[in-house]
Scaffold this motif. Structure first.
Motif, PDB file in Angstrom:
ATOM      1  N   ARG A   1      -8.467   1.447  -1.706  1.00 29.47           N
ATOM      2  CA  ARG A   1      -9.284   2.446  -1.027  1.00 29.47           C
ATOM      3  C   ARG A   1      -9.711   2.033   0.373  1.00 29.47           C
ATOM      4  NH1 ARG A   1     -13.868   2.789  -3.047  1.00 29.47           N
ATOM      5  NH2 ARG A   1     -13.853   1.422  -4.867  1.00 29.47           N
ATOM      6  N   ARG A   2      -9.479   0.786   0.755  1.00 26.06           N
ATOM      7  CA  ARG A   2      -9.910   0.333   2.078  1.00 26.06           C
ATOM      8  C   ARG A   2      -8.922   0.725   3.165  1.00 26.06           C
ATOM      9  NH1 ARG A   2     -12.175  -5.676   0.519  1.00 26.06           N
ATOM     10  NH2 ARG A   2     -14.177  -4.992  -0.313  1.00 26.06           N
ATOM     11  N   ASP A   3      -9.427   0.677   4.383  1.00 22.25           N
ATOM     12  CA  ASP A   3      -8.613   0.961   5.560  1.00 22.25           C
ATOM     13  C   ASP A   3      -7.458  -0.037   5.622  1.00 22.25           C
ATOM     14  OD1 ASP A   3      -7.520   1.371   8.034  1.00 22.25           O
ATOM     15  OD2 ASP A   3      -9.371   1.046   9.152  1.00 22.25           O
TER      16      ASP A   3
ATOM     17  N   ALA B   1      -7.672  -3.004   7.920  1.00 22.44           N
ATOM     18  CA  ALA B   1      -8.722  -4.000   7.742  1.00 22.44           C
ATOM     19  C   ALA B   1      -8.134  -5.406   7.738  1.00 22.44           C
ATOM     20  CB  ALA B   1      -9.471  -3.736   6.432  1.00 22.44           C
TER      21      ALA B   1
ATOM     22  N   GLU C   1     -10.645  -1.410  -5.115  1.00 29.58           N
ATOM     23  CA  GLU C   1     -11.346  -1.573  -3.841  1.00 29.58           C
ATOM     24  C   GLU C   1     -10.360  -1.785  -2.702  1.00 29.58           C
ATOM     25  OE1 GLU C   1     -15.498  -3.628  -5.466  1.00 29.58           O
ATOM     26  OE2 GLU C   1     -13.781  -4.869  -4.902  1.00 29.58           O
ATOM     27  N   PHE C   2      -9.342  -2.595  -2.942  1.00 30.84           N
ATOM     28  CA  PHE C   2      -8.346  -2.872  -1.910  1.00 30.84           C
ATOM     29  C   PHE C   2      -7.572  -1.607  -1.534  1.00 30.84           C
ATOM     30  CE2 PHE C   2      -3.963  -4.038  -0.750  1.00 30.84           C
ATOM     31  CZ  PHE C   2      -4.217  -4.797   0.365  1.00 30.84           C
TER      32      PHE C   2
ATOM     33  N   ARG D   1      -2.336   8.412  -3.114  1.00 34.01           N
ATOM     34  CA  ARG D   1      -2.913   7.121  -3.440  1.00 34.01           C
ATOM     35  C   ARG D   1      -3.433   7.120  -4.877  1.00 34.01           C
ATOM     36  NH1 ARG D   1      -7.798   6.568  -0.093  1.00 34.01           N
ATOM     37  NH2 ARG D   1      -8.896   7.290  -1.933  1.00 34.01           N
TER      38      ARG D   1
ATOM     39  N   GLU E   1      -8.062  -7.897   5.733  1.00 41.05           N
ATOM     40  CA  GLU E   1      -7.431  -8.493   4.569  1.00 41.05           C
ATOM     41  C   GLU E   1      -5.923  -8.244   4.530  1.00 41.05           C
ATOM     42  OE1 GLU E   1      -9.627  -6.027   4.278  1.00 41.05           O
ATOM     43  OE2 GLU E   1      -9.011  -4.542   2.802  1.00 41.05           O
TER      44      GLU E   1
ATOM     45  N   CYS F   1     -11.635  -9.134  -4.432  1.00 40.69           N
ATOM     46  CA  CYS F   1     -11.953  -7.721  -4.554  1.00 40.69           C
ATOM     47  C   CYS F   1     -11.072  -7.155  -5.659  1.00 40.69           C
ATOM     48  CB  CYS F   1     -11.736  -6.957  -3.239  1.00 40.69           C
ATOM     49  SG  CYS F   1     -10.016  -6.773  -2.752  1.00 40.69           S
TER      50      CYS F   1
ATOM     51  N   ARG G   1       0.813  -1.221   0.000  1.00 43.21           N
ATOM     52  CA  ARG G   1       0.000   0.000   0.000  1.00 43.21           C
ATOM     53  C   ARG G   1       0.844   1.268   0.000  1.00 43.21           C
ATOM     54  NH1 ARG G   1      -5.411  -0.707   1.811  1.00 43.21           N
ATOM     55  NH2 ARG G   1      -5.900  -2.784   2.587  1.00 43.21           N
TER      56      ARG G   1
END
Length: 286
Positions: A167-169, A172, A164-165, A227, A174, A160, A132
């Protein structure tokens, strides 16, 4: 970084030693799933280029799961409609794989241009995504291709998209599960281009796909400082040559949010760069 002679562990430049940890080496994906189900706190080690950086930044693993023996995660397969890439492929091996070169040479070219030689032979595509880090290019490249990430979790398989990955916290669940495969739909893909000429300020990947009503354009926009962002537009034409290249590029660049701006360039400046690069990519695809 170096090893202590008495086995206390790795030393960071701050001279802080890692406390003892368990090192597990599963030999199959099924074994790895079982380990992660039993030890949800485990840290996954693939190429380890990002793991070393994370340790320097304060990560202290109690359990380390090495994927080095999972050759099944180094495959690249194409059945004519979907390209499946094992997450353990290094940048060098993955981009040079003959199946990828035959199925999607533009992706092979884009992938072959990233990172330094030392990193290319060690770092993996899965690690690049899971880290990330804004400056990494695979989220931009694979995001534009609407790539699906396939995970093994304690609750079973999960999918996903890269977007989507991203943009996620990052905290999280995953983030502690096993990414094993990346899947790209090639059946609807008409063209793909990647431009990193303006890096680190901006990189742009563009995918053109057939849709029910014409063509769908999806662009991934990234930089070293923000990002990755996806922008899309649909055009009611059947061929890339029929697209209003300047108009489509202007519309997509205009979708970029203000947060793409930073000290290296304002949002307006980045939108203009992206517009020019998208127009050039569309012209090249035509």
């Amino acid at each position: 970084m170096r090893l202590q002679s008495r086995g206390a562990g790795l030393l960071t430049p701050t001279q802080a030693a890692l406390p003892p940890f368990d090192l597990l080496r599963p030999t199959s994906l099924a074994d790895a799933r079982a380990v992660l189900a039993d030890r949800p706190e485990a840290v996954i080690a693939a190429g380890c280029t990002d793991l070393v950086a994370a340790i320097r930044e304060g990560l202290v693993p109690s359990t380390l799961v090495s994927l080095r023996n999972l050759d099944e995660l180094r495959t690249v397969e194409h059945d004519g409609t979907a390209l499946r890439i094992g997450a353990l492929n290094t940048h060098h091996d993955g981009s040079a794989h003959p199946v990828l070169g035959a199925a999607l040479p533009e992706l092979a070219d884009a992938w072959s241009a990233i990172a330094t030689v030392r990193i290319r032979f060690r770092a993996t595509v899965g690690g690049n995504l899971m880290a990330r880090r804004y400056r990494y290019e695979m989220p931009v490249i694979l995001g534009a291709l609407e790539t699906a990430m396939e995970f093994s979790t304690a609750a079973g398989e999960r999918r996903c998209t890269v977007d989507e990955f991203v943009r996620r916290d990052p905290a999280a669940p995953e983030g502690r599960t096993l990414l094993h495969t990346l899947s790209v739909d090639t059946a609807s893909l008409v063209a793909f281009r990647y431009d990193r000429s303006m890096r680190p300020v901006t990189t742009v990947a563009l995918a053109v796909r057939r849709s029910r009503d014409g063509l769908r354009l999806t662009a991934g926009v990234g930089s070293e400082y923000r990002r990755a962002v996806l922008v899309r537009t649909d055009v009611p034409v059947a061929e890339v040559t029929a697209i209003d290249h300047a108009g489509a590029a202007h519309e997509m660049a205009g979708q970029l949010p203000d947060r793409v701006g930073d000290y290296a360039g304002s949002a307006r400046y980045r939108r203009r760069i992206v517009e020019v690069l998208l127009r050039r990519q569309l012209e090249a695809a035509a």
